[in-house]
Design a protein around this motif. Structure first.
Motif, PDB file in Angstrom:
ATOM      1  N   MET A 172       0.677  -1.355  -0.254  1.00  0.00           N
ATOM      2  CA  MET A 172       0.279  -0.087  -0.026  1.00  0.00           C
ATOM      3  C   MET A 172       0.830   1.162   0.017  1.00  0.00           C
ATOM      4  O   MET A 172       1.812   1.558   0.791  1.00  0.00           O
ATOM      5  N   PRO A 173       0.681   2.058  -0.810  1.00  0.00           N
ATOM      6  CA  PRO A 173       1.477   3.449  -0.740  1.00  0.00           C
ATOM      7  C   PRO A 173       1.468   4.023   0.483  1.00  0.00           C
ATOM      8  O   PRO A 173       0.389   4.289   0.902  1.00  0.00           O
ATOM      9  N   ARG A 174       2.686   4.754   0.465  1.00  0.00           N
ATOM     10  CA  ARG A 174       2.738   5.621   1.791  1.00  0.00           C
ATOM     11  C   ARG A 174       1.622   6.791   1.851  1.00  0.00           C
ATOM     12  O   ARG A 174       1.000   6.980   3.102  1.00  0.00           O
ATOM     13  N   ARG A 175       1.356   7.256   0.728  1.00  0.00           N
ATOM     14  CA  ARG A 175       0.358   8.433   0.725  1.00  0.00           C
ATOM     15  C   ARG A 175      -1.030   7.882   1.239  1.00  0.00           C
ATOM     16  O   ARG A 175      -1.592   8.694   1.924  1.00  0.00           O
ATOM     17  N   VAL A 176      -1.428   6.767   0.871  1.00  0.00           N
ATOM     18  CA  VAL A 176      -2.729   6.190   1.593  1.00  0.00           C
ATOM     19  C   VAL A 176      -2.562   6.079   2.973  1.00  0.00           C
ATOM     20  O   VAL A 176      -3.661   6.469   3.646  1.00  0.00           O
ATOM     21  N   TRP A 177      -1.743   5.519   3.417  1.00  0.00           N
ATOM     22  CA  TRP A 177      -1.434   5.470   4.911  1.00  0.00           C
ATOM     23  C   TRP A 177      -1.494   6.970   5.589  1.00  0.00           C
ATOM     24  O   TRP A 177      -2.209   6.935   6.627  1.00  0.00           O
ATOM     25  N   LEU A 178      -0.834   7.984   5.118  1.00  0.00           N
ATOM     26  CA  LEU A 178      -0.960   9.113   5.638  1.00  0.00           C
ATOM     27  C   LEU A 178      -2.197   9.881   5.640  1.00  0.00           C
ATOM     28  O   LEU A 178      -2.569  10.766   6.585  1.00  0.00           O
ATOM     29  N   LEU A 179      -2.859   9.622   4.585  1.00  0.00           N
ATOM     30  CA  LEU A 179      -4.301  10.141   4.352  1.00  0.00           C
ATOM     31  C   LEU A 179      -5.146   9.421   5.385  1.00  0.00           C
ATOM     32  O   LEU A 179      -6.280   9.981   5.875  1.00  0.00           O
ATOM     33  N   ALA A 180      -5.173   8.281   5.637  1.00  0.00           N
ATOM     34  CA  ALA A 180      -5.765   7.529   6.700  1.00  0.00           C
ATOM     35  C   ALA A 180      -5.601   7.915   8.165  1.00  0.00           C
ATOM     36  O   ALA A 180      -6.243   7.629   8.974  1.00  0.00           O
ATOM     37  N   VAL A 181      -4.310   8.031   8.383  1.00  0.00           N
ATOM     38  CA  VAL A 181      -3.867   8.064  10.109  1.00  0.00           C
ATOM     39  C   VAL A 181      -4.670   9.124  10.718  1.00  0.00           C
ATOM     40  O   VAL A 181      -4.900   8.773  11.732  1.00  0.00           O
ATOM     41  N   PRO A 182      -5.264  10.531  10.029  1.00  0.00           N
ATOM     42  CA  PRO A 182      -5.627  11.330  11.114  1.00  0.00           C
ATOM     43  C   PRO A 182      -6.992  10.728  11.521  1.00  0.00           C
ATOM     44  O   PRO A 182      -7.413  10.810  12.846  1.00  0.00           O
ATOM     45  N   GLY A 183      -8.067  10.160  10.560  1.00  0.00           N
ATOM     46  CA  GLY A 183      -9.159   9.604  11.084  1.00  0.00           C
ATOM     47  C   GLY A 183      -8.838   8.502  12.113  1.00  0.00           C
ATOM     48  O   GLY A 183      -9.536   8.387  13.112  1.00  0.00           O
ATOM     49  N   PHE A 184      -7.936   7.671  11.801  1.00  0.00           N
ATOM     50  CA  PHE A 184      -7.911   6.549  12.614  1.00  0.00           C
ATOM     51  C   PHE A 184      -7.268   6.931  14.073  1.00  0.00           C
ATOM     52  O   PHE A 184      -7.464   6.468  15.231  1.00  0.00           O
ATOM     53  N   ALA A 185      -6.134   7.804  13.844  1.00  0.00           N
ATOM     54  CA  ALA A 185      -5.700   8.271  15.345  1.00  0.00           C
ATOM     55  C   ALA A 185      -6.747   8.789  16.048  1.00  0.00           C
ATOM     56  O   ALA A 185      -6.697   8.754  17.298  1.00  0.00           O
ATOM     57  N   LEU A 186      -7.826   9.697  15.606  1.00  0.00           N
ATOM     58  CA  LEU A 186      -8.684  10.332  16.301  1.00  0.00           C
ATOM     59  C   LEU A 186      -9.875   9.185  16.783  1.00  0.00           C
ATOM     60  O   LEU A 186     -10.341   9.434  17.907  1.00  0.00           O
ATOM     61  N   ALA A 187      -9.898   8.144  15.965  1.00  0.00           N
ATOM     62  CA  ALA A 187     -11.035   7.058  16.382  1.00  0.00           C
ATOM     63  C   ALA A 187     -10.348   6.357  17.784  1.00  0.00           C
ATOM     64  O   ALA A 187     -11.106   6.038  18.699  1.00  0.00           O
ATOM     65  N   VAL A 188      -9.135   6.367  17.587  1.00  0.00           N
ATOM     66  CA  VAL A 188      -8.240   5.576  18.844  1.00  0.00           C
ATOM     67  C   VAL A 188      -8.499   6.587  19.973  1.00  0.00           C
ATOM     68  O   VAL A 188      -8.717   6.000  21.236  1.00  0.00           O
ATOM     69  N   ALA A 189      -8.256   7.627  19.791  1.00  0.00           N
ATOM     70  CA  ALA A 189      -8.287   8.798  20.938  1.00  0.00           C
ATOM     71  C   ALA A 189      -9.670   8.929  21.517  1.00  0.00           C
ATOM     72  O   ALA A 189      -9.962   8.692  22.614  1.00  0.00           O
ATOM     73  N   GLY A 190     -10.593   8.412  20.568  1.00  0.00           N
ATOM     74  CA  GLY A 190     -12.072   8.791  20.985  1.00  0.00           C
ATOM     75  C   GLY A 190     -12.399   7.497  22.053  1.00  0.00           C
ATOM     76  O   GLY A 190     -13.354   7.817  22.807  1.00  0.00           O
TER      77      GLY A 190
END
Length: 183
Positions: free
Chosen positions: A1-19
């Motif tokens: 999976m390209p790095r760009r895909v991961w970078l765009l996914a991280v903010p949503g996933f990070a906030l989901a975990v924080a939630g």
């Protein structure tokens, strides 16, 4: 999976975990965690808007500019919510100590932060809807449809579990899926 895909996914996933760790109510007992979760959130909430805007990177058409504008409004107003109702109210509640009932001034902070957050989450829904229209029309990027229910769940539940956590996870999946389709 390209790095760009991961970078765009991280903010949503990070906030989901924080939630998953976000207290549902602010009291002295929860105030430090409330405050401590919102300080890094100050850096991450705007990245959700940046991830959405990145999906139209390099384009100059009207739809792309509307997506960028909606993502910017989300990032600005939702960050204001984070500062006022998250960092400010959490810190003040903690500093007052365990023997002081929550003063009216803290409730007034929520009176400022909540409407700012509502503007931000409405802009998030608008950016998501525009992206669905745009990405389905241009790339048949079906995972992008996850953005709208994700944004609606964030509007309903901030990043609180379960709605907000699910919403941010859907936003992470939707941005990643749309980015994969373009890669």
């Amino acid at each position: 999976m390209p790095r760009r895909v991961w970078l765009l996914a991280v903010p949503g996933f990070a906030l989901a975990v924080a939630g998953l760790f976000h207290p549902h109510h602010l009291s002295y007992d929860t105030s430090y965690r409330w405050y401590a979760l919102h300080v890094p959130g100050l850096l991450v909430f705007p990245l959700v808007g940046l991830a959405l805007a990145e999906l139209v990177h390099g384009r100059r058409d009207a739809v792309a500019w509307l997506i960028r504008l909606a993502a910017y409004v989300y990032a600005t107003f939702y960050t204001a919510l984070d500062v006022v109702s998250g960092i400010g109210a959490g810190w003040v509640t903690h500093e007052l100590g365990p023997d002081v009932p929550r003063p009216r001034a803290v409730s007034l902070m929520f009176g400022i932060g909540t409407p700012l957050g509502e503007v931000g989450s409405a802009a998030l829904i608008a950016a998501a809807a525009l992206l669905v229209y745009d990405q389905l029309r241009r790339h048949r990027a079906w995972p992008v449809v996850l953005l709208v229910p994700g944004a609606v769940l964030v509007h309903i539940g901030h990043i609180f579990a379960p709605e907000g956590v699910a919403g941010m996870a859907l936003i992470g999946l939707g941005t990643a899926g749309a980015a994969m389709r373009r890669s």
